[in-house]
Each structure stands twice: as structure tokens, then as C-alpha cells.
Design a protein around this motif. Structure first.
Motif, mmCIF file in Angstrom:
data_model
loop_
_atom_site.group_PDB
_atom_site.id
_atom_site.type_symbol
_atom_site.label_atom_id
_atom_site.label_comp_id
_atom_site.label_asym_id
_atom_site.label_seq_id
_atom_site.Cartn_x
_atom_site.Cartn_y
_atom_site.Cartn_z
ATOM 1 N N UNK A 44 5.863 5.374 3.972
ATOM 2 C CA UNK A 44 4.311 4.783 4.238
ATOM 3 C C UNK A 44 4.715 3.204 4.327
ATOM 4 N N UNK A 45 3.571 2.622 5.181
ATOM 5 C CA UNK A 45 3.542 1.259 5.496
ATOM 6 C C UNK A 45 2.026 0.819 4.941
ATOM 7 N N UNK A 46 2.340 -0.477 4.170
ATOM 8 C CA UNK A 46 1.060 -0.968 3.798
ATOM 9 C C UNK A 46 1.179 -2.693 4.498
ATOM 10 N N UNK A 47 0.109 -3.035 5.196
ATOM 11 C CA UNK A 47 0.104 -3.986 5.907
ATOM 12 C C UNK A 47 -1.078 -4.984 5.336
ATOM 13 N N UNK A 51 -2.694 -11.707 5.646
ATOM 14 C CA UNK A 51 -1.347 -12.341 6.184
ATOM 15 C C UNK A 51 -0.482 -11.561 7.048
ATOM 16 N N UNK A 52 -0.956 -10.284 6.930
ATOM 17 C CA UNK A 52 0.062 -9.422 7.877
ATOM 18 C C UNK A 52 1.187 -8.997 7.244
ATOM 19 N N UNK A 53 1.466 -9.404 5.848
ATOM 20 C CA UNK A 53 2.757 -8.921 5.120
ATOM 21 C C UNK A 53 2.652 -7.442 5.065
ATOM 22 N N UNK A 54 3.951 -6.884 5.312
ATOM 23 C CA UNK A 54 4.182 -5.393 5.561
ATOM 24 C C UNK A 54 5.146 -5.095 4.506
ATOM 25 N N UNK A 55 4.686 -4.044 3.764
ATOM 26 C CA UNK A 55 5.803 -3.538 2.727
ATOM 27 C C UNK A 55 5.862 -2.093 3.396
#
Length: 62
Positions: A44-47, A51-55
Motif C-alpha cells: 500500500x502507498x501513503x502519499x 509535501x507529496x512524500x511517499x511511503x
């Protein structure tokens, strides 16, 4: 700290696991442990909306 997953992964890479001696459930359990929280299990991706940081969070084997 060494985790059981690390031990099984290194044994698998080194060819120290004889899969022919394991039954179906044992093989599946071992494979799940080795692949747990890796890209193989999906993710799964969290944005961050600010700021647009992606985890990326890899799924577990449950």
C-alpha cells in the motif's frame, strides 16, 4: 536483532532447506514467513497531501 525471517531467508538462499521433506502446509508456512512484508505480498502507498512524500508499506503474511 536477528529475526526468524532472516534465518529462513539465508537458509533458503544457501540451499539448506530440503523442501522435498516438507509437507504442503509446512512449505506454505515457510514461504509465507520468508515473503512476509516484502514486495511479493503486495503493498500500500501513503502519499502526504502537503509535501507529496511517499511511503510504501508492504503487506504481511498474516
Amino acid at each position: 536483532m536477528v529475526h526468524i525471517q532472516d534465518i529462513f531467508k539465508s537458509m533458503d538462499i544457501e540451499g539448506k532447506i530440503n523442501y522435498s521433506e516438507l509437507n504442503h502446509k509446512q512449505k506454505r508456512a515457510l514461504r509465507n514467513i520468508i515473503e512476509c512484508k516484502t514486495e511479493v505480498m503486495g503493498f500500500n502507498t501513503d502519499i502526504c497531501e502537503c509535501c507529496g512524500h511517499t511511503e510504501i508499506h508492504y503487506n504481511s503474511c498474516k
